[in-house]
Design an enzyme around this catalytic site. Structure first.
Site, PDB file in Angstrom:
ATOM      1  N   PHE A  82       0.827  -1.207   0.000  1.00 19.66           N
ATOM      2  CA  PHE A  82       0.000   0.000   0.000  1.00 19.66           C
ATOM      3  C   PHE A  82       0.864   1.262   0.000  1.00 19.66           C
ATOM      4  N   GLU A  85       3.425   7.554  -2.181  1.00 26.05           N
ATOM      5  CA  GLU A  85       2.996   8.940  -2.227  1.00 26.05           C
ATOM      6  C   GLU A  85       1.733   8.908  -3.078  1.00 26.05           C
ATOM      7  N   THR A 101       9.559   6.611  -3.852  1.00 26.79           N
ATOM      8  CA  THR A 101       8.739   5.667  -3.079  1.00 26.79           C
ATOM      9  C   THR A 101       7.970   4.716  -3.985  1.00 26.79           C
ATOM     10  N   THR A 126      -3.977   1.658  -8.948  1.00 26.34           N
ATOM     11  CA  THR A 126      -5.056   2.640  -9.074  1.00 26.34           C
ATOM     12  C   THR A 126      -5.616   2.664 -10.488  1.00 26.34           C
ATOM     13  N   ASP A 127      -6.892   3.026 -10.603  1.00 29.08           N
ATOM     14  CA  ASP A 127      -7.483   3.175 -11.945  1.00 29.08           C
ATOM     15  C   ASP A 127      -6.869   4.358 -12.700  1.00 29.08           C
ATOM     16  N   GLU A 128      -6.155   5.234 -11.969  1.00 24.41           N
ATOM     17  CA  GLU A 128      -5.562   6.403 -12.654  1.00 24.41           C
ATOM     18  C   GLU A 128      -4.490   6.008 -13.653  1.00 24.41           C
ATOM     19  N   TYR A 151       2.073  11.249 -10.445  1.00 24.00           N
ATOM     20  CA  TYR A 151       1.607  10.180  -9.535  1.00 24.00           C
ATOM     21  C   TYR A 151       1.207   8.936 -10.329  1.00 24.00           C
ATOM     22  N   ALA A 153       1.830   8.100 -13.372  1.00 17.55           N
ATOM     23  CA  ALA A 153       2.943   7.527 -14.143  1.00 17.55           C
ATOM     24  C   ALA A 153       3.811   6.653 -13.238  1.00 17.55           C
ATOM     25  N   SER A 154       4.018   7.105 -11.989  1.00 17.00           N
ATOM     26  CA  SER A 154       4.860   6.303 -11.077  1.00 17.00           C
ATOM     27  C   SER A 154       4.141   5.013 -10.684  1.00 17.00           C
ATOM     28  N   LYS A 155       2.826   5.074 -10.525  1.00 18.11           N
ATOM     29  CA  LYS A 155       2.072   3.859 -10.183  1.00 18.11           C
ATOM     30  C   LYS A 155       2.062   2.891 -11.383  1.00 18.11           C
ATOM     31  N   ASN A 180     -11.583   5.881  -6.803  1.00 22.39           N
ATOM     32  CA  ASN A 180     -11.416   6.792  -5.659  1.00 22.39           C
ATOM     33  C   ASN A 180     -12.064   6.251  -4.391  1.00 22.39           C
ATOM     34  N   ARG A 215     -15.641  11.182 -10.845  1.00 15.81           N
ATOM     35  CA  ARG A 215     -14.887  10.123 -10.179  1.00 15.81           C
ATOM     36  C   ARG A 215     -15.875   9.026  -9.762  1.00 15.81           C
TER      37      ARG A 215
HETATM   38  P1  NAD Z   1      -1.973   7.542   2.032  1.00 17.33           P
HETATM   39  O1  NAD Z   1      -1.189   8.656   1.444  1.00 17.33           O
HETATM   40  O2  NAD Z   1      -3.094   7.846   2.965  1.00 17.33           O
HETATM   41  O3  NAD Z   1      -0.997   6.536   2.814  1.00 17.33           O
HETATM   42  C1  NAD Z   1       0.251   6.167   2.309  1.00 17.33           C
HETATM   43  C2  NAD Z   1       1.034   5.540   3.456  1.00 17.33           C
HETATM   44  O4  NAD Z   1       2.294   5.108   2.942  1.00 17.33           O
HETATM   45  C3  NAD Z   1       1.327   6.500   4.607  1.00 17.33           C
HETATM   46  O5  NAD Z   1       1.088   5.858   5.846  1.00 17.33           O
HETATM   47  C4  NAD Z   1       2.810   6.818   4.449  1.00 17.33           C
HETATM   48  O6  NAD Z   1       3.460   7.122   5.671  1.00 17.33           O
HETATM   49  C5  NAD Z   1       3.316   5.519   3.840  1.00 17.33           C
HETATM   50  N1  NAD Z   1       4.558   5.725   3.064  1.00 17.33           N
HETATM   51  C6  NAD Z   1       4.819   6.686   2.149  1.00 17.33           C
HETATM   52  N2  NAD Z   1       6.071   6.541   1.668  1.00 17.33           N
HETATM   53  C7  NAD Z   1       6.595   5.440   2.285  1.00 17.33           C
HETATM   54  C8  NAD Z   1       7.839   4.783   2.194  1.00 17.33           C
HETATM   55  N3  NAD Z   1       8.813   5.215   1.370  1.00 17.33           N
HETATM   56  N4  NAD Z   1       8.044   3.689   2.964  1.00 17.33           N
HETATM   57  C9  NAD Z   1       7.090   3.239   3.805  1.00 17.33           C
HETATM   58  N5  NAD Z   1       5.887   3.849   3.938  1.00 17.33           N
HETATM   59  C10 NAD Z   1       5.643   4.931   3.177  1.00 17.33           C
HETATM   60  O7  NAD Z   1      -2.463   6.699   0.786  1.00 17.33           O
HETATM   61  P2  NAD Z   1      -3.823   5.870   0.588  1.00 17.33           P
HETATM   62  O8  NAD Z   1      -4.864   6.762   0.033  1.00 17.33           O
HETATM   63  O9  NAD Z   1      -4.085   5.079   1.796  1.00 17.33           O
HETATM   64  O10 NAD Z   1      -3.368   4.907  -0.604  1.00 17.33           O
HETATM   65  C11 NAD Z   1      -2.778   3.634  -0.321  1.00 17.33           C
HETATM   66  C12 NAD Z   1      -2.455   2.934  -1.628  1.00 17.33           C
HETATM   67  O11 NAD Z   1      -3.655   2.769  -2.392  1.00 17.33           O
HETATM   68  C13 NAD Z   1      -1.503   3.723  -2.531  1.00 17.33           C
HETATM   69  O12 NAD Z   1      -0.627   2.817  -3.128  1.00 17.33           O
HETATM   70  C14 NAD Z   1      -2.411   4.359  -3.569  1.00 17.33           C
HETATM   71  O13 NAD Z   1      -1.732   4.553  -4.785  1.00 17.33           O
HETATM   72  C15 NAD Z   1      -3.509   3.327  -3.682  1.00 17.33           C
HETATM   73  N6  NAD Z   1      -4.836   3.816  -4.071  1.00 17.33           N
HETATM   74  C16 NAD Z   1      -5.416   4.865  -3.413  1.00 17.33           C
HETATM   75  C17 NAD Z   1      -6.710   5.262  -3.755  1.00 17.33           C
HETATM   76  C18 NAD Z   1      -7.402   6.394  -3.044  1.00 17.33           C
HETATM   77  O14 NAD Z   1      -8.469   6.821  -3.464  1.00 17.33           O
HETATM   78  N7  NAD Z   1      -6.875   6.923  -1.952  1.00 17.33           N
HETATM   79  C19 NAD Z   1      -7.393   4.599  -4.778  1.00 17.33           C
HETATM   80  C20 NAD Z   1      -6.751   3.539  -5.449  1.00 17.33           C
HETATM   81  C21 NAD Z   1      -5.485   3.155  -5.074  1.00 17.33           C
HETATM   82  O1  DAU Z   2      -8.773   7.095  -8.824  1.00 12.73           O
HETATM   83  C1  DAU Z   2      -7.980   6.665  -7.757  1.00 12.73           C
HETATM   84  C2  DAU Z   2      -7.157   7.819  -7.227  1.00 12.73           C
HETATM   85  O2  DAU Z   2      -8.064   8.676  -6.580  1.00 12.73           O
HETATM   86  C3  DAU Z   2      -6.045   7.380  -6.285  1.00 12.73           C
HETATM   87  O3  DAU Z   2      -5.112   6.613  -6.994  1.00 12.73           O
HETATM   88  C4  DAU Z   2      -5.345   8.595  -5.660  1.00 12.73           C
HETATM   89  O4  DAU Z   2      -4.404   8.165  -4.694  1.00 12.73           O
HETATM   90  C5  DAU Z   2      -6.393   9.449  -4.997  1.00 12.73           C
HETATM   91  O5  DAU Z   2      -5.775  10.638  -4.502  1.00 12.73           O
HETATM   92  C6  DAU Z   2      -7.510   9.815  -5.979  1.00 12.73           C
HETATM   93  O6  DAU Z   2      -7.031  10.750  -6.988  1.00 12.73           O
HETATM   94  P1  DAU Z   2      -7.897  12.019  -7.434  1.00 12.73           P
HETATM   95  O7  DAU Z   2      -6.982  13.028  -8.007  1.00 12.73           O
HETATM   96  O8  DAU Z   2      -9.074  11.615  -8.247  1.00 12.73           O
HETATM   97  O9  DAU Z   2      -8.456  12.471  -5.976  1.00 12.73           O
HETATM   98  P2  DAU Z   2      -8.621  13.889  -5.279  1.00 12.73           P
HETATM   99  O10 DAU Z   2      -9.359  13.639  -4.008  1.00 12.73           O
HETATM  100  O11 DAU Z   2      -7.345  14.633  -5.201  1.00 12.73           O
HETATM  101  O12 DAU Z   2      -9.565  14.685  -6.276  1.00 12.73           O
HETATM  102  C7  DAU Z   2     -10.844  14.192  -6.613  1.00 12.73           C
HETATM  103  C8  DAU Z   2     -11.459  15.171  -7.593  1.00 12.73           C
HETATM  104  O13 DAU Z   2     -11.713  16.406  -6.911  1.00 12.73           O
HETATM  105  C9  DAU Z   2     -10.547  15.531  -8.743  1.00 12.73           C
HETATM  106  O14 DAU Z   2     -11.336  15.728  -9.918  1.00 12.73           O
HETATM  107  C10 DAU Z   2      -9.927  16.857  -8.338  1.00 12.73           C
HETATM  108  C11 DAU Z   2     -11.033  17.513  -7.530  1.00 12.73           C
HETATM  109  N1  DAU Z   2     -10.603  18.419  -6.457  1.00 12.73           N
HETATM  110  C12 DAU Z   2      -9.696  17.945  -5.550  1.00 12.73           C
HETATM  111  C13 DAU Z   2      -9.264  18.740  -4.517  1.00 12.73           C
HETATM  112  C14 DAU Z   2      -8.253  18.246  -3.512  1.00 12.73           C
HETATM  113  C15 DAU Z   2     -11.136  19.687  -6.349  1.00 12.73           C
HETATM  114  O15 DAU Z   2     -11.972  20.117  -7.176  1.00 12.73           O
HETATM  115  N2  DAU Z   2     -10.709  20.480  -5.325  1.00 12.73           N
HETATM  116  C16 DAU Z   2      -9.781  20.069  -4.409  1.00 12.73           C
HETATM  117  O16 DAU Z   2      -9.426  20.879  -3.493  1.00 12.73           O
END
Ligand code: NAD
Ligand code: DAU
Length: 337
Positions: A82, A85, A101, A126-128, A151, A153-155, A180, A215
């Site tokens: 998990f 960044e 990372t 991620t679907d991104e 982001y 691209a790195s995933k 999301n 989303r």
């Molecule tokens: P988050 O940013 O809340 O948590 C990331 C965690 O990783 C944190 O606890 C951080 O301290 C830890 N971390 C960061 N760099 C690290 C490193 N170098 N070594 C060890 N730990 C490290 O992220 P999240 O939203 O919980 O997402 C978790 C995973 O799910 C990610 O891989 C993300 O790409 C993926 N994902 C997220 C979403 C979403 O909507 N949030 C959707 C699909 C996939």
């Molecule tokens: O689709 C999965 C992804 O969803 C995950 O891989 C990412 O880790 C997660 O951050 C998320 O990415 P998004 O860029 O879609 O999420 P975010 O919450 O940043 O933004 C959701 C939508 O809201 C997007 O269209 C941008 C918009 N937005 C976001 C913020 C923070 C705003 O309009 N205003 C804001 O202040």
């Protein structure tokens, strides 16, 4: 006993996953490795931090010696990666740490896993990675990868590495690509908790551009159950999309938050758009539904209500995470927008 290395287990989704596994699966021991970046928070684990089947280790997934030591000491047989960044806007402010990372960190874990004949390496993607959709269609597992942000691209690069280790060295892996997430313990840089926090404090809600970006929202608990299904039931080398079928425009989401909190729509402020902003995501989940019989259990309306209630009931958690670094981040992201 399954011996899981969960990385990033103090973050939003990782901590929800650790809580779910420890509360439902007695046959799992979790080593939780987390660097505790701004997004990692031990408070997210609550009483589970001291659970007998849980060992927290503060460290970096890029630290090869540490990873090797953890594999040897805890006889890890499964990795759930998990750690990442995870915020698109931060990747635009500064991509380098995303490369370190998300790519080098994943490579370091793969190097440790490949010689050990582990049961499974699950890459939480991620679907991104698929890029942006037009008005129609959905991402399937066969959609070509076409990431737009540093982001994503790195995933995508990390996903390719995982597949390459499977192809080259026979590493048994799965990749999950989820839409999301929202729910408890999400850091308030992401749209839903940021808007809830601002609305609770009568602050403006900064909508990027026209707010008609779409989303597909999934309640975090449902993401965790899907990952568990993939880990325990999927064949090796399978890739699964995960999503909620909850397509909403950002304006629809924000209006629902305001309505639930009894706040006026006048709090909405349209601000400068995100560079390279993906217009629409929608996930086809036919494969996981048919092959693994997984279904989301929480509707968007129910999940949003539960999430808002959680933030209202956990004001101290919120106050702690928005102090310090968050203020600097918020200022640099929104002050001149
Ligand atoms: P988050 O940013 O809340 O948590 C990331 C965690 O990783 C944190 O606890 C951080 O301290 C830890 N971390 C960061 N760099 C690290 C490193 N170098 N070594 C060890 N730990 C490290 O992220 P999240 O939203 O919980 O997402 C978790 C995973 O799910 C990610 O891989 C993300 O790409 C993926 N994902 C997220 C979403 C979403 O909507 N949030 C959707 C699909 C996939
Ligand atoms: O689709 C999965 C992804 O969803 C995950 O891989 C990412 O880790 C997660 O951050 C998320 O990415 P998004 O860029 O879609 O999420 P975010 O919450 O940043 O933004 C959701 C939508 O809201 C997007 O269209 C941008 C918009 N937005 C976001 C913020 C923070 C705003 O309009 N205003 C804001 O202040």
């Amino acid at each position: 006993m399954r011996r899981l290395l969960v990385t990033g287990g103090a973050g939003f989704i990782g901590s929800n996953f650790v809580r779910m596994v420890l509360s439902q699966h007695r046959d799992a021991f979790i080593v939780n490795l987390d660097k505790l970046t701004y997004a990692g928070n031990l408070e997210n684990l609550g009483e589970y931090l001291k659970h007998p089947n849980h060992k927290f280790i503060h460290g970096d997934i890029c630290d090869g010696a540490l990873i090797k030591k953890i594999f040897d000491e805890y006889k890890v047989d499964t990795v759930l990666n998990f750690a990442a960044e995870s915020h698109v806007d931060r990747s635009i402010l500064g991509p380098k740490v995303f490369i370190e990372t998300n790519i080098t960190g994943t490579l370091t874990l793969l190097e440790a896993a490949r010689n050990r004949n582990i049961h499974r390496f699950v890459q939480i993607s991620t679907d991104e990675v698929y890029g942006s959709l037009g008005a129609d269609g959905k991402f399937t597992e066969d959609t070509p990868v076409n990431p737009s942000s540093p982001y994503s691209a790195s995933k995508a690069a990390a996903d390719h590495l995982v597949k390459a280790f499977g192809h080259t060295w026979g590493l048994k892996y799965n990749i999950t690509r989820c839409s999301n997430n929202y729910g408890p313990y999400q850091f308030p840089e992401k749209m839903i908790p940021l808007m809830i926090n601002n609305a609770m404090n009568n602050k403006e809600l900064p909508i990027y551009g026209d707010g008609l970006y779409v989303r597909d929202w999934l309640y975090v608990y449902d993401h965790c159950t899907a990952i568990w299904k993939v880990l325990t039931e999927a064949a090796a080398s399978e890739l699964y999309n995960i999503g909620g079928g909850g397509e909403k425009t950002n304006l629809e989401v924000v209006e629902a938050i305001l309505q639930r909190l009894g706040k006026p729509k006048s709090l909405i402020k349209h601000v400068t758009d995100r560079p390279g902003h993906d217009r629409r995501y929608a996930t086809d989940t036919t494969k996981i539904t048919k092959k693994l019989n997984w279904h989301p259990t929480v509707s968007f309306e129910e999940g949003l209500g539960k999430t808002i209630d959680w933030y209202l009931e956990n004001k101290q958690w919120l106050a702690n995470v928005v102090s310090g670094e968050y203020q600097r981040y918020y200022h640099s992201m929104y002050a001149d927008r």
